[in-house]
Design a protein around this motif. Structure first.
Motif, PDB file in Angstrom:
ATOM      1  N   LYS A  47      -7.146   6.713  -9.110  1.00 43.66           N
ATOM      2  CA  LYS A  47      -7.345   4.947  -8.726  1.00 43.66           C
ATOM      3  C   LYS A  47      -7.715   4.313  -9.855  1.00 43.66           C
ATOM      4  O   LYS A  47      -9.169   4.633  -9.799  1.00 43.66           O
ATOM      5  CB  LYS A  47      -7.513   4.401  -7.678  1.00 43.66           C
ATOM      6  CG  LYS A  47      -8.358   5.200  -6.444  1.00 43.66           C
ATOM      7  CD  LYS A  47      -8.595   5.231  -5.251  1.00 43.66           C
ATOM      8  CE  LYS A  47      -9.870   5.703  -4.842  1.00 43.66           C
ATOM      9  NZ  LYS A  47      -9.222   6.385  -3.395  1.00 43.66           N
ATOM     10  N   TYR A  48      -7.932   3.027 -10.668  1.00 41.26           N
ATOM     11  CA  TYR A  48      -8.494   2.455 -11.374  1.00 41.26           C
ATOM     12  C   TYR A  48      -9.239   2.604 -12.752  1.00 41.26           C
ATOM     13  O   TYR A  48      -9.525   1.883 -12.893  1.00 41.26           O
ATOM     14  CB  TYR A  48     -10.005   1.788  -9.729  1.00 41.26           C
ATOM     15  CG  TYR A  48      -9.740   1.154  -8.628  1.00 41.26           C
ATOM     16  CD1 TYR A  48      -8.927   0.035  -8.607  1.00 41.26           C
ATOM     17  CD2 TYR A  48     -10.669   1.202  -8.007  1.00 41.26           C
ATOM     18  CE1 TYR A  48      -9.036  -0.500  -7.083  1.00 41.26           C
ATOM     19  CE2 TYR A  48     -10.553   1.052  -6.779  1.00 41.26           C
ATOM     20  CZ  TYR A  48      -9.722  -0.047  -6.451  1.00 41.26           C
ATOM     21  OH  TYR A  48      -9.216  -0.847  -5.299  1.00 41.26           O
ATOM     22  N   LYS A  49      -8.518   3.668 -12.787  1.00 39.48           N
ATOM     23  CA  LYS A  49      -8.942   4.532 -13.706  1.00 39.48           C
ATOM     24  C   LYS A  49      -7.101   3.879 -14.969  1.00 39.48           C
ATOM     25  O   LYS A  49      -6.395   4.192 -14.572  1.00 39.48           O
ATOM     26  CB  LYS A  49      -9.852   6.267 -13.545  1.00 39.48           C
ATOM     27  CG  LYS A  49     -10.603   6.578 -12.773  1.00 39.48           C
ATOM     28  CD  LYS A  49     -12.201   6.148 -13.476  1.00 39.48           C
ATOM     29  CE  LYS A  49     -13.317   5.798 -12.211  1.00 39.48           C
ATOM     30  NZ  LYS A  49     -14.298   5.929 -13.457  1.00 39.48           N
ATOM     31  N   GLU A  67      -2.588   8.426  -6.734  1.00 40.19           N
ATOM     32  CA  GLU A  67      -2.852   6.773  -6.562  1.00 40.19           C
ATOM     33  C   GLU A  67      -3.229   6.283  -5.597  1.00 40.19           C
ATOM     34  O   GLU A  67      -1.760   7.160  -4.882  1.00 40.19           O
ATOM     35  CB  GLU A  67      -2.063   6.261  -8.056  1.00 40.19           C
ATOM     36  CG  GLU A  67      -1.763   7.009  -9.478  1.00 40.19           C
ATOM     37  CD  GLU A  67      -3.025   5.816  -9.987  1.00 40.19           C
ATOM     38  OE1 GLU A  67      -3.862   4.986  -9.216  1.00 40.19           O
ATOM     39  OE2 GLU A  67      -3.384   7.055 -10.763  1.00 40.19           O
ATOM     40  N   TYR A  69      -2.785   2.682  -5.109  1.00 37.50           N
ATOM     41  CA  TYR A  69      -2.045   1.444  -4.978  1.00 37.50           C
ATOM     42  C   TYR A  69      -0.264   1.279  -6.121  1.00 37.50           C
ATOM     43  O   TYR A  69      -0.458   2.182  -7.008  1.00 37.50           O
ATOM     44  CB  TYR A  69      -2.992   0.480  -5.221  1.00 37.50           C
ATOM     45  CG  TYR A  69      -4.552   0.228  -5.356  1.00 37.50           C
ATOM     46  CD1 TYR A  69      -4.234   0.113  -3.754  1.00 37.50           C
ATOM     47  CD2 TYR A  69      -5.080   1.351  -5.314  1.00 37.50           C
ATOM     48  CE1 TYR A  69      -5.354  -0.283  -3.488  1.00 37.50           C
ATOM     49  CE2 TYR A  69      -6.484   1.494  -4.945  1.00 37.50           C
ATOM     50  CZ  TYR A  69      -6.452   0.348  -3.584  1.00 37.50           C
ATOM     51  OH  TYR A  69      -7.365   0.531  -2.936  1.00 37.50           O
ATOM     52  N   GLU A  72       0.088   0.262  -9.246  1.00 42.26           N
ATOM     53  CA  GLU A  72      -1.166   0.188 -10.073  1.00 42.26           C
ATOM     54  C   GLU A  72       0.339   2.484 -10.346  1.00 42.26           C
ATOM     55  O   GLU A  72      -0.022   2.245 -11.743  1.00 42.26           O
ATOM     56  CB  GLU A  72      -2.480   0.909  -9.775  1.00 42.26           C
ATOM     57  CG  GLU A  72      -3.532   1.630 -10.604  1.00 42.26           C
ATOM     58  CD  GLU A  72      -4.526   1.851 -10.414  1.00 42.26           C
ATOM     59  OE1 GLU A  72      -4.410   1.512  -9.534  1.00 42.26           O
ATOM     60  OE2 GLU A  72      -5.326   2.602 -10.984  1.00 42.26           O
ATOM     61  N   ARG A 263     -16.366   4.753  -9.344  1.00 39.59           N
ATOM     62  CA  ARG A 263     -15.255   3.871  -9.340  1.00 39.59           C
ATOM     63  C   ARG A 263     -16.060   2.604  -9.350  1.00 39.59           C
ATOM     64  O   ARG A 263     -16.681   2.247  -8.416  1.00 39.59           O
ATOM     65  CB  ARG A 263     -14.138   3.852  -8.491  1.00 39.59           C
ATOM     66  CG  ARG A 263     -13.154   4.908  -8.663  1.00 39.59           C
ATOM     67  CD  ARG A 263     -12.023   5.292  -7.609  1.00 39.59           C
ATOM     68  NE  ARG A 263     -12.685   5.560  -6.390  1.00 39.59           N
ATOM     69  CZ  ARG A 263     -12.574   6.197  -6.190  1.00 39.59           C
ATOM     70  NH1 ARG A 263     -12.300   7.234  -6.704  1.00 39.59           N
ATOM     71  NH2 ARG A 263     -13.176   7.142  -4.741  1.00 39.59           N
ATOM     72  N   HIS A 264     -15.732   1.736 -10.509  1.00 39.84           N
ATOM     73  CA  HIS A 264     -16.246   0.074 -10.072  1.00 39.84           C
ATOM     74  C   HIS A 264     -14.761  -1.098  -9.578  1.00 39.84           C
ATOM     75  O   HIS A 264     -14.312  -2.273 -10.531  1.00 39.84           O
ATOM     76  CB  HIS A 264     -16.894  -1.169 -11.234  1.00 39.84           C
ATOM     77  CG  HIS A 264     -18.028   1.077 -11.922  1.00 39.84           C
ATOM     78  ND1 HIS A 264     -19.337   1.084 -11.785  1.00 39.84           N
ATOM     79  CD2 HIS A 264     -17.686   1.516 -12.547  1.00 39.84           C
ATOM     80  CE1 HIS A 264     -19.372   2.131 -12.196  1.00 39.84           C
ATOM     81  NE2 HIS A 264     -19.183   2.428 -13.046  1.00 39.84           N
ATOM     82  N   LYS A 265     -14.835  -1.385  -8.327  1.00 41.95           N
ATOM     83  CA  LYS A 265     -14.386  -2.199  -8.033  1.00 41.95           C
ATOM     84  C   LYS A 265     -14.305  -2.030  -6.754  1.00 41.95           C
ATOM     85  O   LYS A 265     -14.438  -1.303  -6.002  1.00 41.95           O
ATOM     86  CB  LYS A 265     -12.614  -1.920  -8.225  1.00 41.95           C
ATOM     87  CG  LYS A 265     -11.675  -2.811  -8.126  1.00 41.95           C
ATOM     88  CD  LYS A 265     -10.128  -3.105  -9.504  1.00 41.95           C
ATOM     89  CE  LYS A 265      -9.226  -3.496  -9.310  1.00 41.95           C
ATOM     90  NZ  LYS A 265      -8.353  -4.127 -10.026  1.00 41.95           N
ATOM     91  N   GLU A 268     -12.055  -1.164  -1.935  1.00 40.40           N
ATOM     92  CA  GLU A 268     -11.892   0.190  -2.462  1.00 40.40           C
ATOM     93  C   GLU A 268     -12.308   1.491  -1.269  1.00 40.40           C
ATOM     94  O   GLU A 268     -13.121   0.761  -0.498  1.00 40.40           O
ATOM     95  CB  GLU A 268     -11.275   1.000  -3.577  1.00 40.40           C
ATOM     96  CG  GLU A 268     -13.195   1.016  -4.062  1.00 40.40           C
ATOM     97  CD  GLU A 268     -13.930   2.723  -4.459  1.00 40.40           C
ATOM     98  OE1 GLU A 268     -14.751   2.726  -5.375  1.00 40.40           O
ATOM     99  OE2 GLU A 268     -12.812   3.312  -3.602  1.00 40.40           O
TER     100      GLU A 268
END
Ligand SMILES: *Cc1c(COP(=O)(O)O)cnc(C)c1O
Length: 269
Positions: A47-49, A67, A69, A72, A263-265, A268
């Motif tokens: 996720k987010y990657k 995953e 989402y 995504e 992860r940078h968001k 989450e």
């Protein structure tokens, strides 16, 4: 898949690809060592990657990816090789079941927690699928309000009318396109941090699995419609505690940060 599809995903830098190979190899060997010969699945949580990270891991032999989402997952599944086994591990809203079910190589939905979600998935799945979709029931072993999932079963609370039992029976008897594969939990952070004692969440999931298997066996349900050889699998353990989870009997571990890095968001789980 064709080379035309694969050009949709830009290649990672050689350096990133090496980093991913390094961390994936390390996690895989730790999983193998702790599993002690048991057949366990490492789900790489992407996720987010970017898809390019997933493709790099794929090129290093990884096939199971997780995953959280729906959109995504839909986007990545459309761009990436079709023999990837996608595991949906995010909160499942029943109105998204149809979108998920349209992904041909969706392998498992680990977060089913209502009859409505199970029924939505079953009805939306295509007759063309060659294998049933694996589903795991999410159990809220820690009882935290912020966590999704149904209440666990203990020997004293494993009653016939528990929601978990009702849902499991519904999947087994009324959802021909689903296979009840097992149970999943996230567990509390504090249990994960207390490494000097048995993890209460892992023990609770195991106990719940044992109770549920007993109940389903007493129902004399056709064994082929649930579990692997009549055994339900346990999906538990993440980057910080997958070794403890494997020692406690986990069959499926879900590792994100340990493979892909932080992860940078915001927002989450
Ligand atoms: C994000 C996530 C993971 C992976 O967590 P890491 O700590 O990054 O390994 C595993 N399971 C679920 C349900 C998740 O949402």
């Amino acid at each position: 898949m064709s080379s035309i599809e694969s050009t949709a995903v830009p290649a990672t830098s050689a350096e990133r690809s090496q980093d991913l190979l390094y961390s994936l190899t390390e996690i895989k060997s730790r999983v193998q060592q702790t599993a002690g010969g048991r057949d366990v699945t490492l789900v790489a949580v992407s996720k987010y990657k970017p898809s390019s990270d997933v493709l790099a891991c794929y090129n290093h032999g990884q096939r199971d990816f997780g995953e959280n989402y729906v959109q995504e997952l839909v986007d990545k599944a459309a761009q990436l090789p079709t023999d990837i086994r996608w595991h949906f591990i995010g909160t499942l809203q029943s109105n998204k079941a149809k979108i998920l079910a349209a992904i041909p190589n969706l392998y498992a939905v680990q977060t089913v927690a209502s009859v409505k979600a199970a029924s939505g998935l079953d009805k939306a799945l295509s007759n063309d699928r060659t294998a049933p979709l694996n589903v795991l029931i999410q159990v809220n072993t820690s009882g935290e309000d912020a966590k999704s999932g149904l209440s666990p079963l203990t020997p004293s609370t494993a009653s016939e009318d528990a929601q978990l039992v009702t849902l499991a029976r519904y999947i087994v008897t009324s959802c021909p396109r689903l296979r009840l594969q097992g149970l999943m939990t996230i567990g509390s952070v504090s249990e994960s941090l207390a490494k000097d004692k048995p993890n209460h969440d892992f023990e609770t999931l195991k106990e719940t699995r044992d109770s549920l298997e007993r109940i389903l066996r007493n129902d004399r349900m056709v064994p082929a419609t649930w579990g692997e050889d009549g055994k339900l699998l346990l999906s538990m353990g993440m980057s910080s505690d997958f070794e403890a989870a494997l020692s406690a009997g986990s069959d499926i571990v879900r590792v994100g940060t340990g493979i892909f890095g932080e992860r940078h968001k915001k927002g989450e789980s």
